[in-house]
Design a protein around this motif. Sequence first.
Motif, PDB file in Angstrom:
ATOM      1  N   ASP A  37       0.825  -1.216   0.000  1.00 48.85           N
ATOM      2  CA  ASP A  37       0.000   0.000   0.000  1.00 48.85           C
ATOM      3  C   ASP A  37       0.856   1.262   0.000  1.00 48.85           C
ATOM      4  N   THR A  38       1.979   1.222   0.699  1.00 45.72           N
ATOM      5  CA  THR A  38       2.862   2.392   0.755  1.00 45.72           C
ATOM      6  C   THR A  38       3.568   2.598  -0.576  1.00 45.72           C
ATOM      7  N   VAL A  39       3.996   1.506  -1.198  1.00 47.95           N
ATOM      8  CA  VAL A  39       4.623   1.603  -2.523  1.00 47.95           C
ATOM      9  C   VAL A  39       3.662   2.235  -3.523  1.00 47.95           C
ATOM     10  N   ILE A  40       2.418   1.792  -3.511  1.00 48.38           N
ATOM     11  CA  ILE A  40       1.428   2.310  -4.462  1.00 48.38           C
ATOM     12  C   ILE A  40       1.132   3.778  -4.189  1.00 48.38           C
ATOM     13  N   ALA A  41       0.873   4.125  -2.932  1.00 48.79           N
ATOM     14  CA  ALA A  41       0.568   5.524  -2.604  1.00 48.79           C
ATOM     15  C   ALA A  41       1.726   6.447  -2.978  1.00 48.79           C
ATOM     16  N   THR A  42       2.953   5.998  -2.725  1.00 49.88           N
ATOM     17  CA  THR A  42       4.120   6.823  -3.039  1.00 49.88           C
ATOM     18  C   THR A  42       4.279   7.001  -4.538  1.00 49.88           C
ATOM     19  N   ALA A  43       4.132   5.916  -5.296  1.00 48.10           N
ATOM     20  CA  ALA A  43       4.287   5.999  -6.751  1.00 48.10           C
ATOM     21  C   ALA A  43       3.224   6.896  -7.373  1.00 48.10           C
ATOM     22  N   CYS A 132      -6.125   6.424  -3.891  1.00 50.46           N
ATOM     23  CA  CYS A 132      -5.590   5.702  -5.045  1.00 50.46           C
ATOM     24  C   CYS A 132      -6.638   4.653  -5.400  1.00 50.46           C
ATOM     25  N   ALA A 133      -7.617   5.026  -6.189  1.00 54.09           N
ATOM     26  CA  ALA A 133      -8.807   4.184  -6.350  1.00 54.09           C
ATOM     27  C   ALA A 133      -9.052   3.824  -7.807  1.00 54.09           C
ATOM     28  N   VAL A 134      -9.310   2.541  -8.036  1.00 51.33           N
ATOM     29  CA  VAL A 134      -9.792   2.020  -9.318  1.00 51.33           C
ATOM     30  C   VAL A 134     -10.710   0.850  -9.011  1.00 51.33           C
ATOM     31  N   ARG A 199       1.519  -4.822 -17.577  1.00 55.62           N
ATOM     32  CA  ARG A 199       0.794  -3.956 -18.517  1.00 55.62           C
ATOM     33  C   ARG A 199      -0.528  -3.493 -17.908  1.00 55.62           C
ATOM     34  N   ALA A 200      -1.259  -4.419 -17.304  1.00 54.04           N
ATOM     35  CA  ALA A 200      -2.505  -4.042 -16.634  1.00 54.04           C
ATOM     36  C   ALA A 200      -2.210  -3.089 -15.482  1.00 54.04           C
ATOM     37  N   GLY A 201      -1.116  -3.346 -14.755  1.00 50.87           N
ATOM     38  CA  GLY A 201      -0.745  -2.482 -13.642  1.00 50.87           C
ATOM     39  C   GLY A 201      -0.460  -1.063 -14.083  1.00 50.87           C
ATOM     40  N   ALA A 202       0.233  -0.904 -15.214  1.00 50.96           N
ATOM     41  CA  ALA A 202       0.532   0.435 -15.722  1.00 50.96           C
ATOM     42  C   ALA A 202      -0.751   1.194 -16.040  1.00 50.96           C
ATOM     43  N   GLU A 203      -1.721   0.505 -16.622  1.00 54.40           N
ATOM     44  CA  GLU A 203      -2.998   1.146 -16.941  1.00 54.40           C
ATOM     45  C   GLU A 203      -3.743   1.551 -15.666  1.00 54.40           C
ATOM     46  N   LEU A 204      -3.697   0.685 -14.652  1.00 54.50           N
ATOM     47  CA  LEU A 204      -4.367   0.991 -13.398  1.00 54.50           C
ATOM     48  C   LEU A 204      -3.736   2.205 -12.705  1.00 54.50           C
ATOM     49  N   VAL A 205      -2.405   2.244 -12.670  1.00 53.59           N
ATOM     50  CA  VAL A 205      -1.725   3.388 -12.063  1.00 53.59           C
ATOM     51  C   VAL A 205      -2.047   4.672 -12.825  1.00 53.59           C
ATOM     52  N   ASP A 206      -2.057   4.590 -14.151  1.00 54.85           N
ATOM     53  CA  ASP A 206      -2.392   5.776 -14.942  1.00 54.85           C
ATOM     54  C   ASP A 206      -3.778   6.297 -14.594  1.00 54.85           C
ATOM     55  N   MET A 208      -5.391   5.855 -11.694  1.00 57.14           N
ATOM     56  CA  MET A 208      -5.317   6.447 -10.356  1.00 57.14           C
ATOM     57  C   MET A 208      -4.757   7.863 -10.419  1.00 57.14           C
ATOM     58  N   VAL A 209      -3.675   8.009 -11.146  1.00 60.75           N
ATOM     59  CA  VAL A 209      -3.015   9.317 -11.254  1.00 60.75           C
ATOM     60  C   VAL A 209      -3.938  10.335 -11.916  1.00 60.75           C
ATOM     61  N   GLN A 210      -4.565   9.945 -13.007  1.00 70.22           N
ATOM     62  CA  GLN A 210      -5.425  10.879 -13.724  1.00 70.22           C
ATOM     63  C   GLN A 210      -6.587  11.327 -12.861  1.00 70.22           C
ATOM     64  N   ARG A 211      -7.147  10.400 -12.098  1.00 63.16           N
ATOM     65  CA  ARG A 211      -8.268  10.760 -11.214  1.00 63.16           C
ATOM     66  C   ARG A 211      -7.851  11.833 -10.217  1.00 63.16           C
ATOM     67  N   ILE A 212      -6.664  11.675  -9.627  1.00 57.31           N
ATOM     68  CA  ILE A 212      -6.216  12.657  -8.642  1.00 57.31           C
ATOM     69  C   ILE A 212      -5.848  13.980  -9.295  1.00 57.31           C
ATOM     70  N   VAL A 213      -5.192  13.917 -10.446  1.00 59.64           N
ATOM     71  CA  VAL A 213      -4.868  15.148 -11.181  1.00 59.64           C
ATOM     72  C   VAL A 213      -6.130  15.921 -11.493  1.00 59.64           C
ATOM     73  N   ASP A 214      -7.168  15.211 -11.940  1.00 57.24           N
ATOM     74  CA  ASP A 214      -8.437  15.873 -12.246  1.00 57.24           C
ATOM     75  C   ASP A 214      -9.046  16.508 -10.997  1.00 57.24           C
ATOM     76  N   GLU A 215      -8.953  15.810  -9.862  1.00 55.98           N
ATOM     77  CA  GLU A 215      -9.515  16.355  -8.628  1.00 55.98           C
ATOM     78  C   GLU A 215      -8.762  17.601  -8.176  1.00 55.98           C
ATOM     79  N   LEU A 216      -7.453  17.599  -8.375  1.00 54.50           N
ATOM     80  CA  LEU A 216      -6.651  18.761  -7.955  1.00 54.50           C
ATOM     81  C   LEU A 216      -6.889  19.971  -8.845  1.00 54.50           C
TER      82      LEU A 216
END
Length: 217
Positions: A37-43, A132-134, A199-206, A208-216
């Motif tokens: 969980d810490t690795v994911i939140a940090t990334a 960090c939600a999907v 590959r699936a992980g990269a899409e999931l992280v993308d 998560m990131v986009q959701r937070i960027v949009d919220e900010l």
Amino acid sequence: MPALAAARYPDLPERPRVLVPVGATEQHGPHLPLSTDTVIATAVAQRVGERTGSWVAPAVAFGASGEHQGFPGVFSVGTTVLTEMIVELTRSLALWAGEVVFVNGHGGNVGALRAAVETLGAEGHNARWLPCAVAGDAHAGHTETSIMLYLSPGDVALDKAAAGNVEPLPELMDRLRRNGVRAVSPNGVLGDPAGASARAGAELVDRMVQRIVDELG
């Protein structure tokens, strides 16, 4: 954007936005590390920082993980202590930061983050939390295994991966809260890691990131 911990104080701009990853140190099945969980939140926070010009603080690596306490390796500070930690960290950061955003990687932290942000808002601080939600399975299944194969493949023991309880989380939640994860899943997995991929992980992280960027914004 450099990591905040590596900066020297004259390097910091006036009233920056600070992202604080909040994770956990807890079991993630027989195949994923305690730090998942810490690795994911940090990334996620690092990628959001790069896209928004925000500074990324060191992670809060201990969370509210009492539901996992039936397994070895769990470090849990509980909701009350985590709430107080978030409040005190923000009071400190608010002396020089313009906004504090907690990027959460562990569902068990939500109660603490909600309570802390409510208190901080009443005090007039500019603080919020974002997940960090999907969509996906709940814990150490296909979703988290794919993300870790992307972020930290050397820490994934795929030969030890096995399905756990695959019932939908809402159907498990009452039993899980009463008796803990081990009572509903002896191997600690809520989901099935079969077919996980970087590959699936990269899409999931993308996502998560986009959701937070949009919220900010």
